[in-house]
Design a protein around this motif. Structure first.
Motif, PDB file in Angstrom:
ATOM      1  N   ALA A 234       0.826  -1.204   0.000  1.00  0.00           N
ATOM      2  CA  ALA A 234       0.000   0.000   0.000  1.00  0.00           C
ATOM      3  C   ALA A 234       0.858   1.250   0.000  1.00  0.00           C
ATOM      4  CB  ALA A 234      -0.938  -0.012   1.211  1.00  0.00           C
ATOM      5  N   TYR A 237       2.410   1.904  -3.448  1.00  0.00           N
ATOM      6  CA  TYR A 237       1.438   2.474  -4.381  1.00  0.00           C
ATOM      7  C   TYR A 237       1.347   3.987  -4.201  1.00  0.00           C
ATOM      8  CZ  TYR A 237      -0.770  -1.996  -5.847  1.00  0.00           C
ATOM      9  OH  TYR A 237      -1.051  -3.225  -6.396  1.00  0.00           O
ATOM     10  N   LEU A 247      -8.858  -3.583  -6.223  1.00  0.00           N
ATOM     11  CA  LEU A 247      -8.197  -4.219  -5.080  1.00  0.00           C
ATOM     12  C   LEU A 247      -9.145  -5.181  -4.368  1.00  0.00           C
ATOM     13  CD1 LEU A 247      -6.135  -1.207  -3.683  1.00  0.00           C
ATOM     14  CD2 LEU A 247      -5.271  -3.219  -4.906  1.00  0.00           C
ATOM     15  N   TYR A 285     -11.862   2.195  -4.372  1.00  0.00           N
ATOM     16  CA  TYR A 285     -10.435   1.946  -4.565  1.00  0.00           C
ATOM     17  C   TYR A 285      -9.713   3.179  -5.121  1.00  0.00           C
ATOM     18  CZ  TYR A 285     -11.902  -2.923  -3.980  1.00  0.00           C
ATOM     19  OH  TYR A 285     -12.431  -4.101  -3.496  1.00  0.00           O
ATOM     20  N   GLN A 290      -6.589   3.409  -0.940  1.00  0.00           N
ATOM     21  CA  GLN A 290      -5.938   2.111  -1.163  1.00  0.00           C
ATOM     22  C   GLN A 290      -5.392   1.485   0.119  1.00  0.00           C
ATOM     23  OE1 GLN A 290      -4.341   1.887  -5.664  1.00  0.00           O
ATOM     24  NE2 GLN A 290      -3.462   3.596  -4.511  1.00  0.00           N
TER      25      GLN A 290
END
Length: 449
Positions: A234, A237, A247, A285, A290
């Motif tokens: 996470a 990202y 996700l 998402y 996220q």
């Protein structure tokens, strides 16, 4: 020393209740469009001729010593928080397992290789555009420090596909990805759904031993590992400015490795509400959600592991996610800034000055990290970055800017450029922009590494 092919059949230890033997589609054509020799060198496959490459990764002749027949893996999953017990590998399969030079188990899995018992109403195929997009996503994410599957091979297959969400008919392809396992949170959910404690214990041991390099027999330890690995996922990202888009629990690998790229996007600015999937109407998402989504998925693994252990130690493992994420996102952002960490409190304070400034000024993410790499925020960024500039002055660069990459422009992967690359392929069969982009991404990766 060159890596020698080391085939494996470890997945067979789980037993045939975990997969279905399948056959690949017989494609009209097999035109090699991309082969990842950099990844292939890690597993001793870079010496294949193009003909042999196509034979294995377009026609799926077995790799010597690995699986005799492709396997479509079985799993369930929450899809946008709705539980679905009727999914599994519907347009892909596990083709082979190999080990890299460090003895790490890796899977060669497919996307677009034909129908399986889990295809439902799908044709089991992949559009060439989808394959091109996945290659671009994985190359970019790897360069930006994200633990990701690698696009190993892309072969155009000569079929005309009908799709409801893009111009049709469109060209087809089969993709092969190199991943550290294809076991998903949804794989555990299926066994919990079936109340199969014996198979659950076997899966726990398989993951701990083969994918976590850990001792077998401890479901809590498995959850602790997954929580730590997915917290780092996470964080990476966010530092990359990446939005995965889907996700779901069947898209979360228990190794914490990102994979399965559909409607992905890179957000141009630090916009928490930026979504990748046109059908994600609620923003479940979105970019800024996220970490929450991945934490929720880890909770579903904990729920599944209640098949084997009590809730209390599982809850304790889940409760570590926020702190692990905060530590990981701090490290990831400092890595992208190209500076050496000084200490958790100081580092977190620095990050907390940068994120609000980027969000408030709508500063392009890739431009900012390009300009600030090595620890200096240019004066032109103005007053909103004054506090961050002062804090960053106390940091030392982890790497200088002598690489040729820093003399050019920042490498980005925004949606307009993806569409331009695809248009050249679609309209003129011109792969030069695609090849040039891969080269530019890898140059950036060298500069950041």
């Amino acid at each position: 020393m060159a890596t020698i092919l080391q085939p494996s059949r470890a997945i067979l230890d789980l037993g045939d209740a975990f997969y279905d033997p399948v056959a690949a589609a017989d494609f009209p054509q097999t035109i090699l469009r991309f082969r990842n020799d950099r990844a292939a060198a890690e597993v001793g496959l870079n010496g294949l001729s193009d003909d042999d490459w196509v034979r294995h990764f377009g026609r799926f002749a077995p790799l010597p010593g690995s699986l005799d027949q492709p396997l479509a893996l079985r799993y369930h999953g929450h899809q946008f928080r709705n539980y679905n017990p009727d999914i599994g590998d519907g347009r892909g399969f596990l083709f082979a397992q190999v080990q890299d030079g460090d003895g790490r188990l890796l899977d060669l899995g497919t996307k677009g290789s034909g129908q399986t018992p889990w295809s439902r109403f799908g044709d089991g195929r992949l559009t060439l555009k989808g394959g091109v997009r996945e290659v671009l996503a994985t190359e970019m994410l790897q360069a930006l420090g994200v633990n990701t599957s690698r696009s190993f091979s892309l072969i155009e297959t000569g079929e005309a596909l009908e799709r409801g969400d893009e111009p049709s008919p469109t060209r087809s392809a089969v993709l092969v990805r190199l991943s550290h396992g294809h076991i998903r949170i949804g794989t555990f959910q299926r066994l919990a759904y079936l109340r199969d404690a014996e198979a659950m214990a076997r899966l726990v041991d398989y993951v701990l031993v083969n994918l976590h390099d850990d001792a077998p027999g401890d479901p809590v330890r498995l959850l602790q590992n997954v929580v730590a690995k997915t917290a780092r996922l996470a964080a990476s990202y966010m530092a990359a400015g990446f939005v995965h888009g889907v996700l779901n629990t069947d898209n979360i690998n228990v190794t914490g490795e990102s994979f399965d790229y559909g409607p992905w996007r890179f957000t141009p600015t630090w916009d928490p509400g930026h979504v990748a999937a046109y059908f994600d109407h609620a923003g479940l998402y979105a970019f800024g959600r996220q970490p929450e989504a991945i934490h929720w998925n880890a909770m579903q693994l904990a729920v599944s592991l209640r098949t084997l252990v009590d809730a209390e130690p599982l809850i304790a493992a889940l409760d570590t996610f926020p702190d692990l994420y905060q530590s990981a996102v701090t490290d990831a952002l400092l890595w992208r800034l190209g500076v050496t960490p000084r200490g958790s409190a100081q580092d977190r304070a620095l990050v907390q000055t940068i994120e609000p400034a980027m969000r408030a000024t709508e500063t392009p993410i890739d431009r900012f990290f390009f300009d600030a790499f090595g620890g200096t925020i240019p004066e032109r960024y103005g007053e909103p970055f004054a506090e961050a500039r002062a804090a960053l002055a106390n940091y030392s660069a982890r790497k200088d800017r002598r690489h040729p990459y820093w003399s050019g422009e920042p490498c980005s992967m925004l949606i307009d450029e993806v569409e331009t690359i695809w248009s050249a392929i679609d309209e003129r069969d011109d792969w030069a922009p695609f090849d040039a982009k891969i080269a530019a991404i890898r140059q950036m990766g060298e500069a950041l590494a």
